[in-house]
Design an enzyme around this catalytic site. Structure first.
Site: not given
Ligand code: NAD
Length: 418
Positions: A106
């Site tokens: 990561k």
């Molecule tokens: P992203 O940036 O697209 O979305 C994150 C969302 O969370 C945004 O809408 C943001 O406004 C919101 N957010 C941030 N702080 C917040 C809070 N305190 N309360 C409520 N909402 C809040 O990110 P993503 O890619 O969707 O990733 C989200 C999670 O999923 C992370 O933990 C990431 O590690 C995990 N993840 C994502 C992927 C992927 O392929 N996108 C894969 C595995 C894990």
């Protein structure tokens, strides 16, 4: 969101919990609790006004026993060395639980990308890629998107790497755009595995998905796709949120319409169909059938967990529950299906992208989605089999038992060097 729990300590506790049910030896487990290598960098990047700014950046390569290090790159002001180490460790066990041939890595840059121009972000990303170049490659360490990074950043990293190496190597990163070697189905993959996990969980628990009330914290890539796909299964998505706050409608939202509103206005707030605004804490404690935390880690600590009223939690985010919260929910008979299974769709389709890149042969979306479903359903079955056979306290421990055993087996069979 609690900032008090160190995510790296959470990871180590989760490995210890699983190790208690395995006959792996303390020395082997100790080795599996620490990264093999952590790169700490200071990037010097020219701003548009000609000044130079320093950015702290990290890449942690946690374990390569099962294959090349694999994991995303995050741009966020709260990125820290320990956060990156934890996230890289979760990648090891995530790849192992869905049985794809990768280790875990990561990376992250301490930055709020909203405060920088596209040109500045491109220079920063290319500076990071240049520093990473000796360590990354399709057989060594393969970055991917994470919070606040996406296809654009992956394309920049690939281009920088290939320019410096003087050859094409599309498999050096995954999560690229389709026209630079990306895979069909990659953008939706994480949300899709969250939906598949929820579907399998409801079936396993004899619960109806049709008409189930669902709350989604974090309406980004993972959360918005998961919301749309559980809606397609007949569930009612009654609450969603982002960092601006939460919205609620007892009859359920059309998640695709909410997504369009967020794309147009930048947030879910003020969505016309919202009956009620609420805080993120209120959303997390709604009396729903399914709660999907899809924002960042440590969203639910032990105190907040006391008030969680959902029947089932499917973790889209990485590490959204602190270990204390996990204990509280286990005692309260709330079924938690862990991140390393539920959000593994992203890395699984990254694996398919890498396979396609290496073969220079590209699959239609239907094949990607079918293969993803096969991997997630098979991993779900392995997890529930371990849960029942070993009489484990919860599904997270079951996932780690399956995953840690696979890493231990790979390590043991390879022997020790030197
Ligand atoms: P992203 O940036 O697209 O979305 C994150 C969302 O969370 C945004 O809408 C943001 O406004 C919101 N957010 C941030 N702080 C917040 C809070 N305190 N309360 C409520 N909402 C809040 O990110 P993503 O890619 O969707 O990733 C989200 C999670 O999923 C992370 O933990 C990431 O590690 C995990 N993840 C994502 C992927 C992927 O392929 N996108 C894969 C595995 C894990």
């Amino acid at each position: 969101m609690s900032g008090e729990v160190n995510p790296f300590e959470s990871l180590q506790e989760q490995i210890d919990d699983a190790a208690a049910y395995l006959d792996a030896g303390d020395d082997v487990i100790e080795r599996l609790k620490h990264p093999e290598r952590v790169l700490e960098l200071n990037l010097s990047v020219e701003r548009d006004d000609g000044t130079v700014e320093r950015f702290e950046a990290f890449r942690s390569e946690f374990n390569g026993d099962r294959g090349p290090y694999k994991g995303g790159i995050r741009y966020h002001p709260n990125v820290s060395r320990d956060e990156v180490k934890a996230l890289s460790g979760w990648m090891v066990y995530k790849c192992a639980v869905v049985d794809i041939p990768y280790g875990g890595g990561k990376g992250g840059v301490v930055v709020n990308p909203a405060e920088y121009s596209t040109a500045e972000l491109e220079r920063m990303t290319r500076a990071f890629a240049e520093e990473l170049r000796p360590f990354i490659g399709e057989d060594t360490d393969i970055p991917a998107p994470d919070v606040n990074t996406g296809q654009r950043e992956m394309n920049w990293i690939k281009d920088t790497y290939e320019t410096l190496e003087g050859r094409t190597e599309p498999g050096v990163v995954t999560g690229k755009s389709l026209d630079t070697g990306g895979s069909e189905g990659r953008v939706e993959a994480t949300g899709r595995s969250v939906m598949l996990t929820a579907r399998e969980a409801f079936s396993y628990l004899d619960k109806e998905m049709e008409g189930a009330d669902v709350a989604v914290q974090g309406f980004g890539n993972a959360g918005s796709v998961a919301a749309s796909l559980v809606d397609d299964l007949g569930a009612d998505v009654v609450a969603v949120s982002d960092s601006s706050g939460a919205i609620y409608n007892a009859d359920g939202f059309d998640p695709r319409d909410v997504k369009q509103h967020k794309n147009e206005t930048g947030s879910v707030s003020d969505y016309a169909e919202s009956e009620e605004s609420m805080t993120n804490e209120e959303l997390l404690t709604l009396d729903v059938d399914l709660l999907i935390p899809a924002a960042l880690e440590n969203a639910i600590d032990a105190d907040l967990a006391e008030d969680v009223r959902a029947d089932v939690v499917v973790e889209a985010a990485n590490g959204p529950l602190t270990p204390g919260a996990d204990d509280v929910l286990t005692d309260a008979d709330v079924y938690v299906f862990p991140d390393i299974l539920a959000n593994a769709g992203g890395v699984t389709v990254s694996y398919f992208e890498w396979v396609q890149n290496r073969q220079r042969f590209y699959w239609p979306e239907e094949r990607v989605n079918d293969e993803l479903e096969r991997h997630i359903v098979s991993a779900f079955d392995d997890l529930t089999e371990a849960f029942e056979r070993r009489d484990l306290p919860n599904f997270r421990t079951a996932a780690y038992v399956v995953a840690v055993q696979r890493v231990v087996d790979a390590y043991r069979k390879s022997g020790n060097w030197p």
